[in-house]
Scaffold this active site. Structure first.
Site, mmCIF file in Angstrom:
data_model
loop_
_atom_site.group_PDB
_atom_site.id
_atom_site.type_symbol
_atom_site.label_atom_id
_atom_site.label_comp_id
_atom_site.label_asym_id
_atom_site.label_seq_id
_atom_site.Cartn_x
_atom_site.Cartn_y
_atom_site.Cartn_z
ATOM 1 N N ARG A 14 61.153 39.936 65.161
ATOM 2 C CA ARG A 14 59.806 40.518 65.293
ATOM 3 C C ARG A 14 59.838 42.036 65.101
ATOM 4 O O ARG A 14 59.072 42.593 64.318
ATOM 5 C CB ARG A 14 59.218 40.195 66.685
ATOM 6 C CG ARG A 14 58.486 38.880 66.783
ATOM 7 C CD ARG A 14 58.020 38.627 68.207
ATOM 8 N NE ARG A 14 59.156 38.395 69.081
ATOM 9 C CZ ARG A 14 59.708 37.204 69.304
ATOM 10 N NH1 ARG A 14 59.194 36.129 68.748
ATOM 11 N NH2 ARG A 14 60.763 37.080 70.087
ATOM 12 N N PHE A 108 60.869 52.382 72.580
ATOM 13 C CA PHE A 108 60.767 53.425 71.551
ATOM 14 C C PHE A 108 59.352 54.006 71.436
ATOM 15 O O PHE A 108 59.144 54.928 70.655
ATOM 16 C CB PHE A 108 61.143 52.849 70.175
ATOM 17 C CG PHE A 108 62.618 52.628 69.985
ATOM 18 C CD1 PHE A 108 63.496 53.701 69.854
ATOM 19 C CD2 PHE A 108 63.140 51.348 69.925
ATOM 20 C CE1 PHE A 108 64.856 53.497 69.664
ATOM 21 C CE2 PHE A 108 64.503 51.126 69.736
ATOM 22 C CZ PHE A 108 65.363 52.214 69.609
ATOM 23 N N HIS A 135 54.079 40.549 78.603
ATOM 24 C CA HIS A 135 54.589 40.414 77.239
ATOM 25 C C HIS A 135 54.188 39.074 76.625
ATOM 26 O O HIS A 135 53.780 38.142 77.335
ATOM 27 C CB HIS A 135 56.119 40.514 77.218
ATOM 28 C CG HIS A 135 56.638 41.919 77.310
ATOM 29 N ND1 HIS A 135 56.763 42.581 78.500
ATOM 30 C CD2 HIS A 135 57.062 42.786 76.351
ATOM 31 C CE1 HIS A 135 57.246 43.799 78.280
ATOM 32 N NE2 HIS A 135 57.430 43.953 76.981
ATOM 33 N N LYS A 139 59.284 36.325 74.393
ATOM 34 C CA LYS A 139 60.269 37.332 74.813
ATOM 35 C C LYS A 139 61.437 36.647 75.530
ATOM 36 O O LYS A 139 61.224 35.805 76.402
ATOM 37 C CB LYS A 139 59.607 38.363 75.725
ATOM 38 C CG LYS A 139 60.545 39.459 76.181
ATOM 39 C CD LYS A 139 59.795 40.654 76.745
ATOM 40 C CE LYS A 139 60.741 41.675 77.340
ATOM 41 N NZ LYS A 139 61.782 42.150 76.400
#
Ligand SMILES: NC(=O)C1=CN([C@@H]2O[C@H](COP(=O)(O)OP(=O)(O)OC[C@H]3O[C@@H](n4cnc5c(N)ncnc54)[C@H](OP(=O)(O)O)[C@@H]3O)[C@@H](O)[C@H]2O)C=CC1
Ligand SMILES: O=C(O)C1=N[C@H](C(=O)O)C[C@H](O)C1
Length: 250
Positions: A14, A108, A135, A139
């Protein structure tokens, strides 16, 4: 000026597939390898990769980093699953390859980095604090690397401020009802179709609460941080934990 030679590991994933596009679009970078599961790591050395962006799984990341460090290839790592033991192992490997840099970034995206910073700043002023991460249901890990790091930063700030354990009179027979205990901070993980990556930090004091919320709505939110990491890691030998070290956050 010659372009930075960048590889992506986990290139069909992903986030890895998005990183491939971001590196291809960066004018100062050349994508020299895009590896998926089963592809030979030797390809990286043959392609002359200077930096590898590691976006695979907690089960694969150590083997990949062992190879990268032994071959003097800098690493920009978004993969989760970091424990004190794993970080100590990395330090040992890096000591034997002193010019090589590895950046591990629990997140990030700039908003998530700021959420962690603001949460740590606020933590000393509030008696109670809990973290909720939300999420997509595919995940692989829970709680998220970001939530774990957020809780650790909050716990360190509380300890520095001399705060003790949080008030919590709950007596429950149902396991998990109060979330996971990460350094004394309850962390709750929601997995829900339709979501991508989100986090709330709830802080509570007498008569007031403060909520810090961040939403990553698309994987593009992580790309500027990945590209910045690739540029900076080549000049930063050793282990850097957290993108904030490459940002001027004041
Ligand atoms: N730090 C950050 O900002 C972010 C971090 N992440 C983290 O990145 C990681 C990947 O997330 P995501 O992209 O959603 O997961 P995916 O499962 O979509 O992608 C992982 C990819 O890595 C591949 N893979 C597994 N082992 C290897 C290997 N040894 N070499 C090369 N490729 C391999 C998988 O292949 P296969 O499908 O065959 O198993 C898969 O294609 C997770 O740890 C996630 O938490 C995610 C988003 C942002
Ligand atoms: O798996 C994800 O999607 C994400 N993983 C990272 C984490 O575990 O914190 C970063 C972000 O939350 C997206």
């Amino acid at each position: 000026m010659s372009k930075l030679r960048v590889a992506v590991l986990g290139a069909q994933g992903r986030i890895g597939s998005e990183a491939v596009k971001a590196v291809e679009a960066a004018e100062d970078m050349e994508l020299v390898a895009a590896l998926g599961r089963g592809d030979k790591l030797e390809t990286l050395a043959e392609a002359g990769a200077q930096v590898a962006v590691e976006l695979t799984t907690p089960a694969s990341v150590m083997e990949n980093l062992d190879f990268l460090i032994r071959h003097g290839i800098h690493g920009v790592v978004g993969t989760t699953g970091w424990t004190a033991d794993r970080l100590a192992q990395l330090d040992t490997w890096l000591a034997a390859s002193p010019k090589t840099g590895v950046l591990i970034a629990p997140n990030f995206s700039i908003g998530a980095v700021l959420t962690m910073k603001f949460a740590a700043q606020a933590a000393r002023y509030f008696e109670s604090v809990e973290v909720i991460e939300l999420h997509h249901p595919n995940k692989v890990d829970a709680p998220s690397g970001t939530a774990t790091r957020t809780a650790e930063l909050i716990a360190a700030a509380r300890a520095e401020a001399g705060l003790g354990a949080q008030p919590d009179a709950t007596s429950t027979a149902l396991d998990g009802a109060r979330g996971a205990d990460v350094s004394g901070v309850p962390v709750h993980a929601v997995r829900l179709r339709g979501l991508l990556a989100h986090q709330e930090v709830l802080l509570g004091g007498e008569g007031e609460t403060l909520t810090i919320r961040h939403d990553s709505l698309h994987h593009s939110s992580f790309m500027p941080g990945i590209l910045l990491g690739a540029r900076r890691v080549t000049q930063t030998p050793g282990l850097t934990f957290g993108l904030e070290h490459f940002l001027d956050l004041g």
